[in-house]
Design a protein around this motif. Structure first.
Motif, mmCIF file in Angstrom:
data_model
loop_
_atom_site.group_PDB
_atom_site.id
_atom_site.type_symbol
_atom_site.label_atom_id
_atom_site.label_comp_id
_atom_site.label_asym_id
_atom_site.label_seq_id
_atom_site.Cartn_x
_atom_site.Cartn_y
_atom_site.Cartn_z
ATOM 1 N N HIS A 109 -20.336 42.965 -2.451
ATOM 2 C CA HIS A 109 -20.700 41.694 -2.475
ATOM 3 C C HIS A 109 -21.010 41.420 -4.456
ATOM 4 O O HIS A 109 -20.974 41.948 -4.547
ATOM 5 C CB HIS A 109 -22.722 41.539 -1.865
ATOM 6 C CG HIS A 109 -23.570 42.906 -2.528
ATOM 7 N ND1 HIS A 109 -24.505 42.337 -3.808
ATOM 8 C CD2 HIS A 109 -24.103 43.976 -2.239
ATOM 9 C CE1 HIS A 109 -24.884 43.608 -3.645
ATOM 10 N NE2 HIS A 109 -24.457 44.149 -3.113
ATOM 11 N N ASN A 124 -27.474 39.266 -4.926
ATOM 12 C CA ASN A 124 -27.326 38.885 -3.471
ATOM 13 C C ASN A 124 -28.148 39.711 -2.928
ATOM 14 O O ASN A 124 -27.596 41.542 -3.612
ATOM 15 C CB ASN A 124 -25.983 39.032 -3.001
ATOM 16 C CG ASN A 124 -25.203 37.854 -3.027
ATOM 17 O OD1 ASN A 124 -24.369 37.380 -1.510
ATOM 18 N ND2 ASN A 124 -25.443 37.039 -4.225
ATOM 19 N N LYS A 144 -28.319 39.358 2.736
ATOM 20 C CA LYS A 144 -27.913 37.910 2.102
ATOM 21 C C LYS A 144 -26.733 38.585 1.963
ATOM 22 O O LYS A 144 -25.239 38.274 2.122
ATOM 23 C CB LYS A 144 -27.760 37.634 1.083
ATOM 24 C CG LYS A 144 -27.550 36.236 0.534
ATOM 25 C CD LYS A 144 -28.072 35.708 -0.093
ATOM 26 C CE LYS A 144 -27.411 34.024 -1.683
ATOM 27 N NZ LYS A 144 -27.969 33.751 -2.159
ATOM 28 N N ALA A 145 -26.151 39.769 1.635
ATOM 29 C CA ALA A 145 -24.256 40.381 1.331
ATOM 30 C C ALA A 145 -23.821 40.208 2.614
ATOM 31 O O ALA A 145 -22.447 40.324 2.580
ATOM 32 C CB ALA A 145 -24.782 41.405 0.510
ATOM 33 N N ARG A 177 -22.890 37.477 3.834
ATOM 34 C CA ARG A 177 -21.716 36.432 3.280
ATOM 35 C C ARG A 177 -19.976 37.621 3.985
ATOM 36 O O ARG A 177 -19.622 36.840 4.276
ATOM 37 C CB ARG A 177 -22.109 36.985 2.344
ATOM 38 C CG ARG A 177 -20.918 36.263 1.094
ATOM 39 C CD ARG A 177 -20.892 36.513 -0.058
ATOM 40 N NE ARG A 177 -22.109 35.938 -0.115
ATOM 41 C CZ ARG A 177 -22.006 34.171 -1.502
ATOM 42 N NH1 ARG A 177 -20.585 33.372 -0.905
ATOM 43 N NH2 ARG A 177 -23.440 33.931 -1.197
ATOM 44 N N ALA A 210 -31.574 40.975 -6.706
ATOM 45 C CA ALA A 210 -31.452 39.180 -6.044
ATOM 46 C C ALA A 210 -32.586 38.063 -6.712
ATOM 47 O O ALA A 210 -32.995 37.604 -5.979
ATOM 48 C CB ALA A 210 -31.969 40.035 -4.437
ATOM 49 N N SER A 251 -22.584 48.031 -0.519
ATOM 50 C CA SER A 251 -23.908 47.217 -0.840
ATOM 51 C C SER A 251 -24.653 48.180 -2.120
ATOM 52 O O SER A 251 -24.980 49.252 -2.028
ATOM 53 C CB SER A 251 -24.695 47.012 0.676
ATOM 54 O OG SER A 251 -26.210 46.293 -0.221
#
Length: 184
Positions: free
Chosen positions: A49, A53, A57-58, A61, A84, A79
């Motif tokens: 990501h 993010n 959220k990542a 996505r 963020a 991640s």
């Protein structure tokens, strides 16, 4: 999708903290190279990501990209520890640099599996993390490992063009025509 490994880097107050891996289970199978290797003929995708993010959220996505492009193979979400927060660009950039070793470890584990095809997808600052990690692997003399990558895709990469050229040079890539796509 066969498997989803959610690998989450954590970072405390100190830049010397170690990145930790957390691997989850999906449909009763352990995620990671064992699950990815159990799906012959499919390609595992490692998604990294971008800036601003958080983990949730990542991951969302990544799931959206996998769904939209009908990716059938195992999806592995790497991640790193983003603040963020749009005002914490420097924190995120430093976190990316700290996460290089963790991503290199993951790639070494995945790419050493016989018959496993792996593609990398990086969004925004995730593209910087991917390029820095590939450069680090190349400089360590492990170029054969890099040859096993199926593809590397950078979506809206947050990389200065001069830095990208230097990274590509370290990887032994010749920069020619670049294609740019915009999807909205």
């Amino acid at each position: 999708m066969c498997c989803c490994a959610l690998i989450r880097g954590t970072r405390g107050e100190s830049h010397s903290d170690i990145i930790h891996f957390r691997c989850w289970w999906w449909r009763g199978r352990r995620c990671g190279s064992q699950c990815a290797a159990s799906t012959p003929g499919q390609e595992a995708v490692v998604f990294v990501h971008g800036y601003n993010n958080g983990f949730a959220k990542a991951a969302y996505r990544h799931a959206q990209v996998a769904w939209d492009y009908e990716l059938k193979g195992p999806q592995i979400h790497f991640s790193w520890s983003s603040a963020a927060n749009p005002f914490e660009y420097t924190y995120d950039r430093d976190s990316v640099l700290i996460a290089r070793d963790a991503l290199a470890t993951l790639l070494r584990r995945l790419l050493r599996e016989d018959g496993l095809r792996v593609s990398l997808v990086g969004h925004s600052m995730g593209g910087l993390l991917i390029m820095e990690t590939l450069r680090q692997i190349a400089l360590s003399g492990d170029r054969a490992l890099l040859d096993r990558l199926s593809a590397t895709t950078l979506i809206s990469p947050d990389i200065d063009m001069d830095l990208f050229r230097a990274q590509a040079h370290a990887l032994g890539l010749k920069i020619g025509i670049c294609k740019f796509f915009k999807f909205f």
